[in-house]
Design an enzyme around this catalytic site. Structure first.
Site, mmCIF file in Angstrom:
data_model
loop_
_atom_site.group_PDB
_atom_site.id
_atom_site.type_symbol
_atom_site.label_atom_id
_atom_site.label_comp_id
_atom_site.label_asym_id
_atom_site.label_seq_id
_atom_site.Cartn_x
_atom_site.Cartn_y
_atom_site.Cartn_z
ATOM 1 N N ASN A 107 3.920 -7.222 5.502
ATOM 2 C CA ASN A 107 2.396 -6.474 5.843
ATOM 3 C C ASN A 107 1.519 -6.905 7.007
ATOM 4 O O ASN A 107 0.656 -6.273 7.602
ATOM 5 C CB ASN A 107 1.681 -6.455 4.516
ATOM 6 N N GLN A 155 5.543 -1.959 2.317
ATOM 7 C CA GLN A 155 5.425 -1.608 4.111
ATOM 8 C C GLN A 155 6.036 -0.637 4.792
ATOM 9 O O GLN A 155 5.799 -0.242 5.878
ATOM 10 C CB GLN A 155 4.683 -2.646 5.244
ATOM 11 N N ALA A 179 3.764 3.271 -4.517
ATOM 12 C CA ALA A 179 3.005 4.904 -4.198
ATOM 13 C C ALA A 179 1.803 4.051 -2.810
ATOM 14 O O ALA A 179 2.007 5.040 -1.991
ATOM 15 C CB ALA A 179 2.536 5.669 -4.958
ATOM 16 N N HIS A 180 0.881 3.541 -3.633
ATOM 17 C CA HIS A 180 -0.668 3.384 -3.159
ATOM 18 C C HIS A 180 -0.332 2.959 -1.365
ATOM 19 O O HIS A 180 -1.389 3.200 -0.572
ATOM 20 C CB HIS A 180 -0.998 2.557 -3.093
ATOM 21 N N THR A 240 5.280 2.944 -21.992
ATOM 22 C CA THR A 240 5.084 4.539 -21.537
ATOM 23 C C THR A 240 5.343 4.872 -20.318
ATOM 24 O O THR A 240 4.381 4.112 -19.546
ATOM 25 C CB THR A 240 4.302 5.004 -23.005
ATOM 26 N N CYS A 274 -9.203 -14.714 0.815
ATOM 27 C CA CYS A 274 -10.854 -15.316 0.534
ATOM 28 C C CYS A 274 -10.728 -15.918 -0.269
ATOM 29 O O CYS A 274 -10.537 -15.618 -1.534
ATOM 30 C CB CYS A 274 -11.042 -15.011 0.889
HETATM 31 C C1 LIG Z 1 1.082 -4.588 -0.809
HETATM 32 C C2 LIG Z 1 1.892 -5.129 -1.227
HETATM 33 C C3 LIG Z 1 2.582 -5.425 -2.395
HETATM 34 C C4 LIG Z 1 2.103 -5.709 -3.603
HETATM 35 O O1 LIG Z 1 2.550 -4.235 -3.810
HETATM 36 P P1 LIG Z 1 1.278 -3.816 -5.250
HETATM 37 O O2 LIG Z 1 1.658 -2.065 -5.455
HETATM 38 O O3 LIG Z 1 -0.229 -3.596 -5.214
HETATM 39 O O4 LIG Z 1 1.533 -4.537 -6.232
HETATM 40 C C5 LIG Z 1 3.463 -6.236 -2.140
HETATM 41 N N1 LIG Z 1 4.544 -6.410 -0.771
HETATM 42 C C6 LIG Z 1 3.911 -5.944 0.041
HETATM 43 C C7 LIG Z 1 4.595 -6.737 1.411
HETATM 44 C C8 LIG Z 1 2.581 -5.443 0.331
HETATM 45 O O5 LIG Z 1 1.982 -4.718 1.169
#
Ligand SMILES: *Cc1c(COP(=O)(O)O)cnc(C)c1O
Length: 389
Positions: A156, A184, A205-206, A242, A328
Site C-alpha cells: 500500500n 491494493q 470495496a473502498h 445479517t 501518527c
Molecule cells: C486498506 C488496506 C487494508 C484495510 O482494509 P479495510 O477494508 O479498511 O479494513 C488492509 N490491507 C491493505 C494492504 C490495505 O491497503
C-alpha cells in the site's frame, strides 16, 4: 460563504470515492428492496438473496474464484483476521509456525502479534531494498510445522507487487496454506487464485471505488477456518451476521466496472504517474523514488525529498492531499516502518510522500501537483539550509 477550493486528491491507496455507477446500483437496496437476505418466507428476502447471489458471482469472477468460495466481511482488516486467526484456531495445535513479511499492512502484522501471544511462532521476512521478497526466502523459512504463509499482493505504501505465483506454487508443494492481502491489487491488475495457487485472499470495496465497510475473503474449497464471530451461521458458517446487501451490491458493481476497464485504466494511470514522477525528478535535485519501479502498481509512487524537514513537508502541501504512510500518534510522528524495512535512512523516511492516483485524476491535476511540489520543496529547502547552515 467563500468557497475554499479543495486540495487535489492523490491518496487513492488510502480510500477511493464511490463511483457514481456503484452508488446508483446500491440505492434501491436501502429503500424499496430492503429485505434481509436470510428471510426465506417472502419476496423481500428472496430478492435480497438473489442480489447477493449475483454479487457473489461478480466478485468471484474478478479473481477467478468460484462463487461458493467468497465470504463477505466488513473489509480487508476483518478478512485478514479471519484468514489468519481462523486457520490458526483450526490447525494451530499441530502447526504453530507462520511466515509473513515485515512490510505487511498492520492488519496482518498486528494479527500475527496477537497469534504470537497465543503461542504461534512468526517469521517476518525482510524484503530487499527495492521492497521485493524472493520465493526462495519463503522456501528457506519453511518448517515442518509451518501452518500458513501470508504475503501481500501489492504494498500500500510503495506499490511493489510481490512474486505471488512463485510463492503460491511452493506453498502448495509443501502443503502449507497461502494467504494474500490483495487489497491494493484487486481491480488494478489481473488476479487468478488458481494460477497463483492462492488459498485465502483478502479484498475490500473502498479501495476500488466501492463503499467502506464491505469486503470479502476468498476461501479455497476444502480450506477449513474457525469462524471468529458466532451467530446465525451466515456465509456457510464462516461469518455470522445479517448481510450488508447494499454494500455487497456495491462491491460487486465495483468489481464489474474494474473488470471492464482494468487494462485501459492501468495504462492511463501509469502514464499519469510517470509524468508526475518525471516532472518532480526534472524539477528538483536530491529526490529518491522508493521501491522497485518495474514491479509496481500503476497508480502509486513513493518519493523521498532530501534536504527538507519531513514534518514540515506534509504540512506545507496544502493544494494536494497526499500521505506519508506513517503511523501518527498524538505523541510522535514515526517514519514509515515500510521504508525503514527497506533501509531508507530516518531523515529521508520522514521526508517521504506517497502519491496515489486514481480513476478521477486528470492531466491538469498532475501539472498542478508538480508545480506545487516544486514550489513547496524549494521554499522548505531554503529554510532548511538557513537552519542547518
Ligand atoms: C486498506 C488496506 C487494508 C484495510 O482494509 P479495510 O477494508 O479498511 O479494513 C488492509 N490491507 C491493505 C494492504 C490495505 O491497503
Amino acid at each position: 460563504m467563500p468557497t475554499l477550493s479543495r486540495p487535489i486528491y492523490l491518496d487513492y491507496n488510502a480510500t477511493t470515492p464511490v463511483d457514481p455507477r456503484v452508488l446508483d446500483a446500491m440505492l434501491p437496496w436501502f429503500t424499496e428492496q430492503f429485505g434481509n437476505a436470510a428471510s426465506r418466507t417472502h419476496l423481500y428476502g428472496w430478492e435480497a438473496a438473489d442480489a447477493v447471489s449475483d454479487a457473489r458471482k461478480q466478485v468471484a469472477k474478478l479473481i477467478g474464484a468460484g462463487e461458493k468460495e467468497i465470504v463477505f466481511t466488513s473489509g480487508a482488516t476483518e478478512s485478514n483476521n479471519l484468514a489468519l486467526k481462523g486457520a490458526f484456531e483450526t490447525l494451530g495445535a499441530t502447526r504453530r509456525h507462520i511466515i509473513t513479511v515485515a512490510t505487511e499492512h498492520k492488519a496482518i502484522l498486528d494479527t500475527c502479534q496477537h497469534l504470537e501471544d497465543l503461542g504461534a511462532e512468526v517469521t517476518y521476512l525482510l524484503p530487499a531494498s527495492d521492497g521485493l521478497i524472493m520465493p526462495q526466502q519463503v522456501q528457506e523459512a519453511m518448517r515442518p510445522d509451518t501452518l500458513l504463509v501470508s504475503v501481500m499482493y501489492a504494498n500500500n505504501e510503495i506499490g511493489v507487487i510481490q512474486p505471488i505465483a512463485g510463492i503460491g506454487q511452493l506453498c502448495r508443494a509443501a502443503g502449507v496454506l497461502f494467504h494474500t492481502d490483495a487489497t491494493q491489487a484487486v481491480g488494478k491488475i489481473p488476479i487468478s487464485v488458481d494460477k497463483s495457487y492462492i488459498d485465502l485472499l483478502s479484498l475490500t470495496a473502498h479501495k476500488l471505488y466501492g463503499p467502506k465497510g464491505i469486503g470479502a475473503l476468498y476461501v479455497r474449497k476444502g480450506v477449513k477456518l474457525t469462524a471468529q464471530q458466532d451467530g446465525g451461521r451466515h456465509e456457510r458458517g464462516h461469518r455470522s451476521g445479517t448481510l450488508n446487501v447494499p454494500g455487497i451490491v456495491g462491491l460487486a458493481k465495483a468489481c464489474q466496472l474494474a473488470a471492464g476497464t482494468m487494462q485501459e485504466e492501468a495504462n492511463h494511470l501509469a502514464q499519469l504517474r510517470d509524468s508526475l514522477e518525471n516532472g518532480i525528478l526534472n524539477a528538483l535535485p536530491d529526490i529518491q523514488i522508493n521501491g522497485n519501479r518495474e514491479k509496481r502498481l500503476p497508480q502509486t509512487t513513493n518519493i523521498s525529498f532530501g534536504r527538507v524537514d519531513g514534518e514540515e513537508l506534509l504540512m506545507a502541501f496544502n493544494r494536494i492531499a497526499v500521505s506519508n504512510g506513517s503511523a501518527c500518534t498524538s505523541a510522535s510522528v514515526e517514519p514509515s516502518f515500510v521504508l525503514k524495512a527497506l533501509g531508507v535512512p530516518d531523515d529521508l523516511a520522514y521526508a517521504s510522500v506517497r502519491f496515489s492516483l486514481g480513476r478521477f485524476t486528470s492531466n491538469e491535476d498532475i501539472e498542478v501537483a508538480i508545480q506545487h511540489v516544486k514550489e513547496v520543496v524549494e521554499r522548505l529547502r531554503k529554510q532548511y539550509s538557513l537552519e542547518v547552515g
